[in-house]
Design a protein around this motif. Structure first.
Motif, PDB file in Angstrom:
ATOM      1  N   ARG A 354      61.737  42.491  44.011  1.00 53.15           N
ATOM      2  CA  ARG A 354      61.357  43.390  42.920  1.00 53.15           C
ATOM      3  C   ARG A 354      60.853  44.727  43.460  1.00 53.15           C
ATOM      4  NH1 ARG A 354      58.127  40.191  40.398  1.00 53.15           N
ATOM      5  NH2 ARG A 354      59.542  39.548  38.735  1.00 53.15           N
ATOM      6  N   THR A 357      63.470  47.236  44.674  1.00 57.73           N
ATOM      7  CA  THR A 357      64.279  47.971  43.690  1.00 57.73           C
ATOM      8  C   THR A 357      63.649  49.303  43.309  1.00 57.73           C
ATOM      9  OG1 THR A 357      63.180  46.844  41.837  1.00 57.73           O
ATOM     10  CG2 THR A 357      65.174  45.816  42.727  1.00 57.73           C
ATOM     11  N   LYS A 425      68.910  45.557  43.384  1.00 56.26           N
ATOM     12  CA  LYS A 425      68.900  44.925  42.070  1.00 56.26           C
ATOM     13  C   LYS A 425      69.671  43.611  42.086  1.00 56.26           C
ATOM     14  CE  LYS A 425      68.198  49.032  39.202  1.00 56.26           C
ATOM     15  NZ  LYS A 425      68.732  49.873  38.099  1.00 56.26           N
ATOM     16  N   GLU A 429      68.125  39.831  41.111  1.00 57.05           N
ATOM     17  CA  GLU A 429      68.668  38.822  40.189  1.00 57.05           C
ATOM     18  C   GLU A 429      68.886  37.497  40.910  1.00 57.05           C
ATOM     19  OE1 GLU A 429      68.864  39.084  36.978  1.00 57.05           O
ATOM     20  OE2 GLU A 429      68.011  41.097  37.201  1.00 57.05           O
ATOM     21  N   ARG A 430      69.330  37.564  42.151  1.00 54.30           N
ATOM     22  CA  ARG A 430      69.531  36.333  42.907  1.00 54.30           C
ATOM     23  C   ARG A 430      68.199  35.634  43.161  1.00 54.30           C
ATOM     24  NH1 ARG A 430      72.087  36.639  48.845  1.00 54.30           N
ATOM     25  NH2 ARG A 430      70.091  37.723  49.169  1.00 54.30           N
ATOM     26  N   ARG A 432      65.545  35.780  41.278  1.00 58.56           N
ATOM     27  CA  ARG A 432      65.102  35.182  40.015  1.00 58.56           C
ATOM     28  C   ARG A 432      65.771  33.835  39.783  1.00 58.56           C
ATOM     29  NH1 ARG A 432      65.385  40.733  36.388  1.00 58.56           N
ATOM     30  NH2 ARG A 432      63.229  41.447  36.796  1.00 58.56           N
TER      31      ARG A 432
END
Length: 534
Positions: A354, A357, A425, A429-430, A432
């Motif tokens: 996070r 990013t 980004k 997502e990976r 998460r």
């Protein structure tokens, strides 16, 4: 008619004497051949067979577990994992250790003139440098501190030089601080925290290995005890069959039994011998399996010894609180704690993904001091002859630095942000999804633990009830076998009924023995699943 009646009386009296005297005579010759009812069978008193050249050693369950934890190769290997992890943690911490760098250089250059200001038609210079630097990544907020100490000596024939040789020294300090990306956490700090979590996981894995090996030793110990007891049961079965064969042989000689009926007894002896052989084979296999858990290598002296497990299984009607056991397991069980630690690592990866990013916004602050030294010359005109004004050297520049004569301050703010496909980004997502996956794995593990503890708790109660039933069945089988022998002695029962009763007694004893071992192992399993998993 009168002689025939006398003959029958003599045969009956002879038969009665033979039946009454024969068991006592056989028992006096061989104590092992005494009837089972004369020697009540008690679990735990049997000794294992002793092969020639081997010594018999006694071993309690506590001694077996202690030896396994000291000698078992899997445990020895598992004990190395925390040590290996210690070095992995040191590697992660090394990212925040200061780094000292040094460079030494020498340069000798000659240049042809292309301008009247070059200081001569051909100028040459010798340059020697000695630079040191110290840098360190800070373990908080992603900052980085560096200190530099640079030195140079230049000697030249340039007609314009006013110091020859000249010495230049510079001391500078720089601190770089990320303000967005890398501020809360970064890859290095996350890696260090992950290794710290991994250290706790490694300790839990070692605990699991120790608990599981202890459980395996406990199970193998009772199985070994059971195989020894099975040999004793089969020995008693064989002794009973041999005794019955001897008595029936006399009955055949007295004409009270046919040869066809004797064959049935001989078949029983052959079957008992085979059962005894199978019991001894199972004992050898189980003893080796038990030794495998205790051996430190192929040259371990235990291989040439015969183990007699002296502890006896204790049967208790242990109360089981399954709900309390589930609460303990969900709180303390090692594999759940490992899974929670893995989820923590996934959380760390999410945090660093996070922050990566965010735009790269960096503030750099610097402070430096410079000093110059060497012989100072004056020239009457441009390119004139040098006149020494003041002698000097390397110390002049150091004194200038110490006196803070030439300080320099600087502040720099830089920013960058990728345009187009953003790798950070995608990594977020990976991360998460990986965290979600870890949470689902934890919930699945909790459900599995609940199932295991419940099943193990029910098994404790069920195996005790099965033992009670097996014990009652064995007691009834003993009474039935005694009754059939008495009935056969007075001619009321046939040989088949005696053989069947003796076989039923052997089966009942084996079933009770298995029920005892099942209950003891069920208690151990119930305790284990509250602490560790498989």
């Amino acid at each position: 008619m009168k002689d025939r009646w006398k003959s029958r009386m003599v045969c009956a009296i002879g038969w009665a004497l033979a039946v009454s005297v024969l068991p006592g005579a056989l028992a006096a010759q061989d104590p092992a051949a005494r009837p089972a009812q004369a020697q009540p069978y008690v679990v735990g008193q049997a000794l294992p067979p002793l092969d020639p050249g081997k010594t018999l050693i006694t071993m309690t369950l506590e001694e077996a577990i202690a030896r396994a934890l000291e000698s078992n190769l899997d445990v020895q290997s598992a004990r190395l994992d925390p040590v290996i992890q210690t070095y992995a943690l040191r590697v992660a911490r090394a990212a925040f250790s200061p780094t000292l760098s040094m460079t030494v250089g020498y340069n000798n250059a000659t240049n042809q003139s292309t301008s009247q200001l070059d200081g001569g038609a051909r100028t040459s210079s010798e340059r020697t440098t000695f630079n040191t630097s110290l840098s360190k990544a800070m373990p908080w907020y992603g900052g980085r501190l560096s200190a530099n100490f640079n030195n140079s000596r230049v000697e030249t024939n340039n007609a314009f030089s006013t110091r020859n040789p000249s010495y230049n020294s510079t001391v500078s300090f720089n601190y770089t601080q990320p303000l967005l990306a890398g501020f809360r956490t970064d890859n290095q700090r996350a890696a260090l925290e992950a290794e710290q979590v991994q250290t706790r996981i490694t300790d839990l894995r070692l605990l699991t290995q120790i608990e599981n090996v202890s459980h395996q030793v406990r199970q193998a110990y009772w199985f070994l005890r059971a195989t020894i007891e099975a040999i004793e049961i089969q020995r008693r079965n064989l002794a009973q069959a041999q005794q019955q064969l001897a008595e029936n042989t006399i009955r055949v000689q007295l004409g009270r039994m046919t040869d066809l009926q004797l064959v049935q007894t001989e078949a029983q002896v052959a079957s008992a011998e085979q059962s005894l052989l199978n019991a001894e084979i199972q004992w050898r296999n189980q003893e080796f399996a038990f030794k495998r858990l205790l051996l430190a290598g192929a040259d371990d002296a235990l291989l040439e010894q015969t183990i007699n497990p002296t502890d006896q299984p204790v049967i208790v009607d242990q109360p089981v609180d399954i709900q309390a056991a589930i609460e303990v397991a969900l709180r303390d069980r090692a594999d759940l704690r490992q899974q929670r630690q893995q989820r923590e690592i996934s959380t760390l990866n999410l945090e660093v993904s996070r922050t990566n990013t965010l735009p790269d916004l960096t503030l750099t602050a610097g402070y430096s001091l410079q000093g110059v030294g060497g012989d100072l010359f004056s020239r009457s005109e441009l390119g004139g002859d040098p006149v020494l004004i003041a002698p000097g050297g390397y110390g002049d520049g150091l004194r200038s630095i110490a006196d803070f004569e030439t300080p320099t301050w600087n502040l720099t703010l830089s920013a960058s942000y990728p345009i187009g496909t953003n790798v950070s980004k995608a990594n977020l997502e990976r991360a998460r999804l990986q965290l979600r996956q870890a949470e689902l794995a934890l919930r699945g593990q909790e459900l599995a633990v609940l199932t295991q503890v419940t099943t193990a708790g029910l098994a404790v109660r069920n195996t005790f009830l099965q033992y009670e039933a097996a014990r009652r069945n064995r007691e009834a089988a003993e009474r039935n076998a005694e009754t059939e022998l008495l009935r056969f002695g007075v001619g009321v029962a046939i040989n088949f009924e005696v053989v069947s009763a003796q076989n039923a007694l052997t089966s009942a004893r084996l079933s009770e023995l298995q029920a005892i071992i099942n209950h003891v192992n069920a208690i151990g399993e119930f305790e284990r699943v509250q602490r560790v998993g498989s």
